[in-house]
Design an enzyme around this catalytic site. Sequence first.
Site, PDB file in Angstrom:
ATOM      1  N   CYS A 161     -14.933  -9.877  -3.343  1.00 17.68           N
ATOM      2  CA  CYS A 161     -13.928 -10.943  -3.323  1.00 17.68           C
ATOM      3  C   CYS A 161     -14.293 -12.029  -4.335  1.00 17.68           C
ATOM      4  O   CYS A 161     -15.419 -12.531  -4.329  1.00 17.68           O
ATOM      5  CB  CYS A 161     -13.839 -11.522  -1.916  1.00 17.68           C
ATOM      6  SG  CYS A 161     -12.683 -12.903  -1.796  1.00 17.68           S
TER       7      CYS A 161
ATOM      8  N   GLU B 263      -5.874   7.325 -11.287  1.00 14.91           N
ATOM      9  CA  GLU B 263      -4.728   6.408 -11.099  1.00 14.91           C
ATOM     10  C   GLU B 263      -3.472   7.180 -10.704  1.00 14.91           C
ATOM     11  O   GLU B 263      -2.397   7.012 -11.292  1.00 14.91           O
ATOM     12  CB  GLU B 263      -4.469   5.606 -12.385  1.00 14.91           C
ATOM     13  CG  GLU B 263      -5.644   4.763 -12.854  1.00 14.91           C
ATOM     14  CD  GLU B 263      -5.878   3.499 -12.021  1.00 14.91           C
ATOM     15  OE1 GLU B 263      -5.189   3.314 -10.989  1.00 14.91           O
ATOM     16  OE2 GLU B 263      -6.747   2.720 -12.391  1.00 14.91           O
TER      17      GLU B 263
ATOM     18  N   PHE C  72     -10.744  -2.905  -9.260  1.00 14.93           N
ATOM     19  CA  PHE C  72     -12.145  -3.264  -9.550  1.00 14.93           C
ATOM     20  C   PHE C  72     -13.130  -2.811  -8.476  1.00 14.93           C
ATOM     21  O   PHE C  72     -14.198  -3.386  -8.321  1.00 14.93           O
ATOM     22  CB  PHE C  72     -12.298  -4.793  -9.781  1.00 14.93           C
ATOM     23  CG  PHE C  72     -11.327  -5.336 -10.783  1.00 14.93           C
ATOM     24  CD1 PHE C  72     -11.474  -5.049 -12.133  1.00 14.93           C
ATOM     25  CD2 PHE C  72     -10.242  -6.103 -10.381  1.00 14.93           C
ATOM     26  CE1 PHE C  72     -10.568  -5.536 -13.060  1.00 14.93           C
ATOM     27  CE2 PHE C  72      -9.326  -6.590 -11.295  1.00 14.93           C
ATOM     28  CZ  PHE C  72      -9.490  -6.305 -12.637  1.00 14.93           C
TER      29      PHE C  72
HETATM   30 ZN   LIG Z   1     -13.046 -13.657   0.413  1.00 13.57          ZN
END
Ligand SMILES: [Zn+2]
Length: 208
Positions: free
Chosen positions: A161, A102, A29
């Site tokens: 994150c 990929e 991602f």
């Molecule tokens: Zn984090």
Amino acid sequence: MSTPISNPSDPRLSQPGRGWLEVICGGMFSGKTEELLRRLRHVKHARLSHMIFTPKADTRYDSERVVSHVGTKLEAQPVQNIHDVLATVGRRPDLQVIAIDEIQFLENDPEETVRACQQLADQGIRVIVAGLDQDFRAQPFPPIPQLMAVAEYVDKLMAICTRCGNYAGRSQRLIDGRAAPFDAPTIAVGGEELYEPRCRCCYEWPDD
Ligand SMILES: [Zn+2]
């Protein structure tokens, strides 16, 4: 998130006989495929002869297209391994640019992939590869680390994150919401149900 770089995205540099190797890497991602497709759109607009290859092992999408997580697509040739890429390029001496998405999913020895990419660049082809630089154990994931060392241009992209919103360089693999154990298979193709981008602080180390 993605850091645009001037030289490799400048199609005027893709002159016949001037080959080099570009690596786009990062975690899940982080926008690698999107960046690869952005460069290929420039190549297309510049009317350079090109081909995109996608490993057959990447079963997430329609295999005749490279599709990014945000839905952009371009036509691609599905391949099993790097020898399929070499064979196809061998039949297309006109090719100026090739891209492999990929690349860690090619079913051959990573060293063969590195050798082949070098060979193609030496032949005067602009070679653009995208792939994961680390596996879910946060360990270097061949062949990207080796390709980074020999490439002319390297871009390492960051995701965000899911825990804290910082930039994330690691891919947390989850099984039933918990960190996958260290001995889980390295390759498990999946989307958001299996992986989460995590920063250095929020990444949970797999149990032995
Ligand atoms: Zn984090």
